[in-house]
Write a protein that holds these residues in place. Structure first.
Motif, PDB file in Angstrom:
ATOM      1  N   MET A 132      18.742 -64.290   1.870  1.00  0.00           N
ATOM      2  CA  MET A 132      18.594 -62.899   1.497  1.00  0.00           C
ATOM      3  C   MET A 132      18.875 -62.021   2.712  1.00  0.00           C
ATOM      4  SD  MET A 132      15.396 -61.207  -0.382  1.00  0.00           S
ATOM      5  CE  MET A 132      15.568 -59.630  -1.109  1.00  0.00           C
ATOM      6  N   CYS A 133      19.602 -60.968   2.481  1.00  0.00           N
ATOM      7  CA  CYS A 133      20.024 -60.067   3.556  1.00  0.00           C
ATOM      8  C   CYS A 133      18.971 -58.996   3.820  1.00  0.00           C
ATOM      9  CB  CYS A 133      21.337 -59.416   3.153  1.00  0.00           C
ATOM     10  SG  CYS A 133      21.955 -58.243   4.343  1.00  0.00           S
ATOM     11  N   PHE A 134      18.691 -58.782   5.101  1.00  0.00           N
ATOM     12  CA  PHE A 134      17.736 -57.744   5.488  1.00  0.00           C
ATOM     13  C   PHE A 134      18.415 -56.620   6.260  1.00  0.00           C
ATOM     14  CE2 PHE A 134      15.264 -61.667   5.097  1.00  0.00           C
ATOM     15  CZ  PHE A 134      14.350 -61.255   4.131  1.00  0.00           C
ATOM     16  N   HIS A 135      19.757 -56.580   6.240  1.00  0.00           N
ATOM     17  CA  HIS A 135      20.501 -55.540   6.947  1.00  0.00           C
ATOM     18  C   HIS A 135      20.530 -54.252   6.131  1.00  0.00           C
ATOM     19  CE1 HIS A 135      22.436 -59.367   8.333  1.00  0.00           C
ATOM     20  NE2 HIS A 135      21.994 -58.850   9.447  1.00  0.00           N
ATOM     21  N   THR A 136      20.787 -53.160   6.826  1.00  0.00           N
ATOM     22  CA  THR A 136      20.987 -51.880   6.166  1.00  0.00           C
ATOM     23  C   THR A 136      22.330 -51.344   6.611  1.00  0.00           C
ATOM     24  OG1 THR A 136      18.628 -51.449   6.185  1.00  0.00           O
ATOM     25  CG2 THR A 136      20.055 -49.573   5.828  1.00  0.00           C
ATOM     26  N   PRO A 137      23.264 -51.141   5.718  1.00  0.00           N
ATOM     27  CA  PRO A 137      23.203 -51.420   4.298  1.00  0.00           C
ATOM     28  C   PRO A 137      23.220 -52.925   4.031  1.00  0.00           C
ATOM     29  CG  PRO A 137      25.418 -50.750   4.858  1.00  0.00           C
ATOM     30  CD  PRO A 137      24.578 -50.611   6.116  1.00  0.00           C
ATOM     31  N   VAL A 138      22.785 -53.284   2.841  1.00  0.00           N
ATOM     32  CA  VAL A 138      22.704 -54.697   2.455  1.00  0.00           C
ATOM     33  C   VAL A 138      24.103 -55.290   2.374  1.00  0.00           C
ATOM     34  CG1 VAL A 138      21.972 -56.253   0.612  1.00  0.00           C
ATOM     35  CG2 VAL A 138      20.576 -54.280   1.203  1.00  0.00           C
TER      36      VAL A 138
END
Length: 68
Positions: free
Chosen positions: A1-7
């Motif tokens: 699961m990605c926790f970056h912003t933006p995803v």
């Protein structure tokens, strides 16, 4: 699961190659993206479900007919 912003885009998305690199191994010719896609330097891909995406390099540009 990605926790970056933006995803990061999911592995099934058309723009999956835009995901962030989490492991880069240029000596072996591959990178692991945040969405679990293995991206190879020849532009081929191995998706998390085991599907293979063939290399998709752009076609060479023809210079015939170009102004000199």
């Amino acid at each position: 699961m990605c926790f970056h912003t933006p995803v990061c885009p999911p592995a099934r998305a058309d723009d999956r190659e835009a995901a962030r690199v989490v492991a880069h191994h240029p000596e072996q010719g591959w990178s692991l993206l945040c969405n679990a896609v293995l991206l190879f330097e020849d532009t081929g891909e191995l998706l998390p479900d085991g599907r293979v995406v063939a290399p998709h390099r752009p076609a060479p540009v023809s210079l015939t007919g170009a102004a000199a």
